[in-house]
Each structure stands twice: as structure tokens, then as C-alpha cells.
Design a protein around this motif. Sequence first.
Motif, short mmCIF file in Angstrom:
data_model
loop_
_atom_site.label_atom_id
_atom_site.label_comp_id
_atom_site.label_asym_id
_atom_site.label_seq_id
_atom_site.Cartn_x
_atom_site.Cartn_y
_atom_site.Cartn_z
N VAL A 169 30.14 43.30 37.02
CA VAL A 169 30.30 42.49 38.23
C VAL A 169 31.62 42.78 38.92
N MET A 170 32.67 42.94 38.16
CA MET A 170 34.01 42.95 38.76
C MET A 170 34.99 43.71 37.87
N SER A 171 36.00 44.27 38.49
CA SER A 171 37.14 44.80 37.74
C SER A 171 38.33 43.86 37.98
N VAL A 172 39.10 43.67 36.93
CA VAL A 172 40.26 42.78 37.00
C VAL A 172 41.47 43.54 36.47
N ALA A 173 42.54 43.52 37.25
CA ALA A 173 43.80 44.11 36.80
C ALA A 173 44.88 43.04 36.84
N VAL A 174 45.77 43.10 35.88
CA VAL A 174 46.90 42.17 35.80
C VAL A 174 48.18 42.98 35.87
N SER A 231 34.14 46.11 44.17
CA SER A 231 33.72 47.44 44.62
C SER A 231 33.19 48.26 43.45
N ASP A 232 32.14 49.02 43.69
CA ASP A 232 31.58 49.88 42.64
C ASP A 232 32.62 50.89 42.15
N ALA A 233 33.52 51.28 43.05
CA ALA A 233 34.53 52.26 42.69
C ALA A 233 35.72 51.63 41.97
N GLY A 234 35.78 50.31 41.96
CA GLY A 234 36.91 49.64 41.32
C GLY A 234 38.20 49.86 42.08
N VAL A 235 39.30 49.79 41.38
CA VAL A 235 40.63 49.99 41.97
C VAL A 235 41.28 51.16 41.26
N THR A 236 41.74 52.15 42.00
CA THR A 236 42.32 53.34 41.39
C THR A 236 43.68 53.03 40.78
N GLY A 273 41.66 24.81 31.61
CA GLY A 273 42.84 25.42 32.18
C GLY A 273 42.69 25.70 33.66
N ILE A 274 43.00 26.93 34.06
CA ILE A 274 42.86 27.39 35.43
C ILE A 274 41.88 28.55 35.45
N GLN A 275 40.88 28.51 36.34
CA GLN A 275 39.87 29.56 36.42
C GLN A 275 39.81 30.12 37.83
N LEU A 276 39.62 31.43 37.91
CA LEU A 276 39.57 32.11 39.20
C LEU A 276 38.47 33.15 39.17
N GLY A 277 37.64 33.17 40.22
CA GLY A 277 36.57 34.16 40.30
C GLY A 277 35.93 34.15 41.68
N LEU A 278 34.96 35.02 41.86
CA LEU A 278 34.23 35.08 43.12
C LEU A 278 33.29 33.90 43.21
N ASP A 279 33.30 33.20 44.34
CA ASP A 279 32.46 32.02 44.50
C ASP A 279 30.99 32.40 44.35
N GLY A 280 30.26 31.64 43.56
CA GLY A 280 28.85 31.91 43.32
C GLY A 280 28.58 32.74 42.10
N THR A 281 29.64 33.24 41.43
CA THR A 281 29.48 33.99 40.18
C THR A 281 30.23 33.25 39.08
N ASN A 282 30.52 33.94 38.00
CA ASN A 282 31.23 33.33 36.88
C ASN A 282 32.61 32.85 37.34
N PRO A 283 32.85 31.53 37.35
CA PRO A 283 34.13 31.03 37.86
C PRO A 283 35.29 31.31 36.92
N SER A 284 35.01 31.67 35.68
CA SER A 284 36.08 31.89 34.71
C SER A 284 36.34 33.38 34.49
N ARG A 285 36.14 34.18 35.53
CA ARG A 285 36.41 35.61 35.41
C ARG A 285 37.84 35.85 34.96
N VAL A 286 38.76 35.06 35.51
CA VAL A 286 40.15 35.06 35.07
C VAL A 286 40.51 33.63 34.72
N GLN A 287 41.22 33.45 33.62
CA GLN A 287 41.53 32.10 33.17
C GLN A 287 42.94 32.04 32.61
N PHE A 288 43.65 30.95 32.91
CA PHE A 288 44.90 30.60 32.24
C PHE A 288 44.58 29.43 31.33
N CYS A 289 44.85 29.56 30.04
CA CYS A 289 44.45 28.52 29.09
C CYS A 289 45.52 28.29 28.04
#
Length: 215
Positions: A140-145, A190-195, A29-45
Motif C-alpha cells: 500500500v505504502m512506503s514509509v521513510a523515517v 506511488s508505485d515507484a516509492g521514494v528514491t 498512542g499517535i497514528q498517522l496514515g492515508l485516510d480510508g486505509t490503515n490508520p496506524s501505518r505509522v505509530q508513536f506508542c
Amino acid sequence: MWKTGELGVATWADADATWRLNATGGPQGIQLGLDGTNPSRVQFCSVGEDLFPQVAEQFVRGDELHVSFPQQEGSYSIEAVFKPIVSDVNRLVIEVILSLETRLLDTHPTVDLVAQGSGNASAASASVGCDPISQVTDDVMSVAVLLGPHDAPFTAKHSSDNQLRLRLFGEFLEKGVIRKARPWIVLSTSDAGVTSEALKDAYAKLCASPLPLTP
């Protein structure tokens, strides 16, 4: 700015961070992530036995990356537009517009938006459909949709303890009708994430932004 390589693969670089997009389609599908880490952090499938179409064309227009996935063996085609809204050293807010169309009768194509992480916390709740703001976090990361009022009521939540899974395009799709989904995705290292306040501010901006008439 977007930098494209092989067909369907691109990076968005700003400040000290580089984000990688793999939009080749097919099984991944489509994968999005920080370069050099898990490329499938976010995926459309794709969902079930359906097939996500494979990329055939891409181009950059200003700060937008346009990618075309024509209908092939599967049941639908997709035109995708990726537009960063905010980008800094540890955060990316990106708008993803998916325009889905089918040439088949009596089909019900859907696409899952998947984000890895636990929590499935919602900064806002909905009485119908999916929460307009959902967030998951790992080490590694926080993800919000963020889903606007044109998407949230028609999106189903199929999440687990360690994965956020939102099913887009929940309504029956007639042959030849184009339907759009426009999630905003917020990725933060960020360690603090997103409020929750920051997410609500971003959601208000999403709601105030009109849905483009063309892909």
C-alpha cells in the motif's frame, strides 16, 4: 490545511489526498496514515509497561497542529507539533516534534516510532545509534523515517522483518528536563516509492532546519 474533529483527531488535505492523524493517545498512542486505509501505518506508542498519556488539548497555528498530552497515570507528558513539509497527490513529508517531560525522579521514559512494512532498508548508515534514514515498504505504502544528528545517535533500532521500530529518547531523563525528538516522516503511495536520492535531499533539508526552541 488541517481540519480537526473530535479531540485528537485531524486530517491534512492537499491536492487529491487526505491524510488522517489520530492523536488521542492512550493505548493507541499517535497514528498517522492515508485516510480510508490503515490508520496506524505509522505509530508513536509507549514502551513496556509505561503508559502513553491521553490528549487534553489541541489547536492549529498556521500549518502546524499542536497537541498536548499531560502527565497522568504514566511517567511523562508530551507536547506534539505536526507540520507538513511537502504534500501532494501521493506523498506526505511531515515533521513531528515531540517534547517529553517527566515529573518523576529516576525515570527513563521512551517512545517507539513504528512503521509497518518490510525491507528496513537504510539509505544512509550510522556508526552510533540509529541510521539517519530508514525505509520500509508494503503493498500500500512506503514509509521513510529521517532522524537528524540530534536524534539518530540517541535512537535505538528494534525492528523486525515486517516492521520498523525506532526507540526515541534513549538517554536518562532527569526530573523537569524537557527533551525533544524531531523525526521527518515520508509517506508515499506511488508505485515507484521514494528514491534514495530524494530521501537524502529531504534529510539535508532536515539537517539545515533549526530545532525550534519552543513546542
